[in-house]
Design a protein around this motif. Structure first.
Motif, mmCIF file in Angstrom:
data_model
loop_
_atom_site.group_PDB
_atom_site.id
_atom_site.type_symbol
_atom_site.label_atom_id
_atom_site.label_comp_id
_atom_site.label_asym_id
_atom_site.label_seq_id
_atom_site.Cartn_x
_atom_site.Cartn_y
_atom_site.Cartn_z
ATOM 1 N N ASN A 65 -1.863 -4.237 3.425
ATOM 2 C CA ASN A 65 -1.591 -4.519 4.826
ATOM 3 C C ASN A 65 -1.847 -3.275 5.663
ATOM 4 O O ASN A 65 -1.697 -3.371 6.844
ATOM 5 N N GLU A 66 -2.189 -2.086 4.889
ATOM 6 C CA GLU A 66 -2.803 -0.791 5.725
ATOM 7 C C GLU A 66 -1.346 -0.169 6.505
ATOM 8 O O GLU A 66 -1.894 0.356 7.632
ATOM 9 N N ALA A 67 -0.249 -0.284 6.266
ATOM 10 C CA ALA A 67 0.865 0.243 6.846
ATOM 11 C C ALA A 67 2.135 -0.034 6.171
ATOM 12 O O ALA A 67 2.211 -1.032 5.199
ATOM 13 N N TYR A 68 3.258 0.706 6.547
ATOM 14 C CA TYR A 68 4.574 0.034 5.896
ATOM 15 C C TYR A 68 5.102 -0.850 6.869
ATOM 16 O O TYR A 68 5.612 -0.368 7.928
ATOM 17 N N MET A 69 5.114 -2.079 6.558
ATOM 18 C CA MET A 69 5.083 -2.870 7.514
ATOM 19 C C MET A 69 6.704 -3.662 7.481
ATOM 20 O O MET A 69 7.197 -3.912 8.372
ATOM 21 N N ASP A 107 0.731 -1.207 -0.058
ATOM 22 C CA ASP A 107 0.189 0.074 -0.002
ATOM 23 C C ASP A 107 0.758 1.435 0.159
ATOM 24 O O ASP A 107 0.487 2.305 -0.556
ATOM 25 N N GLY A 108 2.112 1.232 0.860
ATOM 26 C CA GLY A 108 2.913 2.116 0.727
ATOM 27 C C GLY A 108 3.304 2.510 -0.788
ATOM 28 O O GLY A 108 3.438 3.792 -1.095
HETATM 29 MG MG LIG Z 1 1.851 -2.062 3.471
#
Ligand SMILES: [Mg+2]
Ligand SMILES: Cc1ncc(C[n+]2csc(CCOP(=O)(O)OP(=O)(O)O)c2C)c(N)n1
Ligand code: SF4
Length: 293
Positions: A126-130, A98-99
């Motif tokens: 995954n709704e964030a910078y994992m 996503d990022g």
């Molecule tokens: Mg992500």
């Protein structure tokens, strides 16, 4: 009609993902749909690790590691190279987080989409910078904890509507998909493969460490996201023809939020606020779908 998941495996068992990683299952399904004649372009993300260190690779197709911001442009370049060689069979798949899609990669993606470059672009969300330690992105939903939106300053901006941004480019095909619905997922990737031009697929992709969930509920949570209308399954053709692929059961948002530690700090009123937003987004989507009938 009975749906059979293709038996061929293009993802090996020696990958480096965490247990319960939605991004890994997503790649497995995507490659089952696309097959051997696929080249993956991979901007920096968790998958840069999951794929394994050179000379090893967990995927049985060629994979090109690109800079984080360049997924769309690099994929367009690989496509141009194949075209010069007369290879019209190989699919070029840009595979980004996503990022790499909603944030830093949006310029390269928008350029490719505006030119209608012949690529499939899949964003596993995954709704964030994992990969770098759970920093917020513009795909992080309202109310979520991340390391850059800590509990006392949780995220208070809504998730960016990437599907609408892609629809505005009038690309031939855009779709949402979920690891909890493999038949729908694989059918959409196969459909994308049968179309020429820029095709975009937005995949809901649970991340156990980033969302603070047990690794054995990631598929269950992906199902709850669809059934609570948080992540509806739909397609948009040519930027204007909408199709809803599944009518959600209407599970309360509280049931979706409760298993996730990243939402543990929210009050009853804040959960109600999220419910109202999800309902409003759903009504807006329904309006667009009904407009097409
Ligand atoms: Mg992500
Ligand atoms: C220009 C640039 N800035 C920062 C980084 C470091 N970096 C690598 S991956 C990543 C986060 C990726 O987030 P996302 O695209 O959502 O994929 P995920 O890690 O969640 O799978 C960052 C910040 C980088 N590679 N390049
Ligand atoms: S941190 Fe999340 S996205 Fe990354 S490999 Fe682990 S489960 Fe998958």
């Amino acid at each position: 009609m009975k749906f059979e998941i293709p038996k061929e495996e293009w993802l090996g068992s020696g990958h480096l993902a965490c247990p319960g990683c939605g991004a890994t299952q997503s790649m497995r399904y995507a490659l089952k749909a696309l097959g051997e004649k696929t080249i993956i372009v991979l901007p920096a993300c968790c998958w840069s690790i999951i794929a394994g260190p050179f000379p090893y690779s967990s995927v049985r197709v060629p994979l090109y590691h690109s800079a984080w911001e360049t997924g769309g442009a690099t994929a367009a370049g690989v496509r141009a190279g194949l075209d010069i060689q007369g290879d019209t069979e190989t699919t070029v798949l840009a595979w980004a987080g996503d990022g790499g899609t909603f944030d830093i990669g949006i310029q390269a993606l928008s350029g490719a989409a505006e030119r209608n470059d012949d690529i499939i672009y899949i964003c596993y969300d995954n709704e964030a910078y994992m990969n770098t330690g759970i920093q917020r992105s513009s795909a992080t939903p309202w109310g979520a904890w991340t390391t850059t939106t800590p509990v006392r300053h949780f995220k208070t901006r809504p998730k960016k509507d990437m599907m609408m941004i892609m629809a505005a480019h009038k690309i031939p095909y855009a779709a949402t998909a979920s690891v909890a619905y493999p038949d729908d997922f694989i059918a959409k990737v196969k459909k994308a493969k049968s179309i020429r031009g820029t095709r975009f697929i937005h995949i809901y992709s649970p991340c156990p460490p980033g969302w603070k969930i047990p690794s054995d509920i990631s598929i269950q949570l992906a199902r709850l996201a669809v059934e609570s209308k948080v992540f509806p399954l739909y397609e948009i053709e040519d930027g204007e023809r909408y199709t809803l692929n599944r009518i959600p059961a209407g599970v309360p948002i509280a049931d979706y939020l409760k298993p996730q530690g990243r939402f543990r700090h929210l009050s009853r009123e804040q959960i109600q606020f999220i419910q109202e937003r999800v309902d409003a987004d759903w009504e807006r989507l329904l309006h667009r779908i009904e407009h097409c009938l």
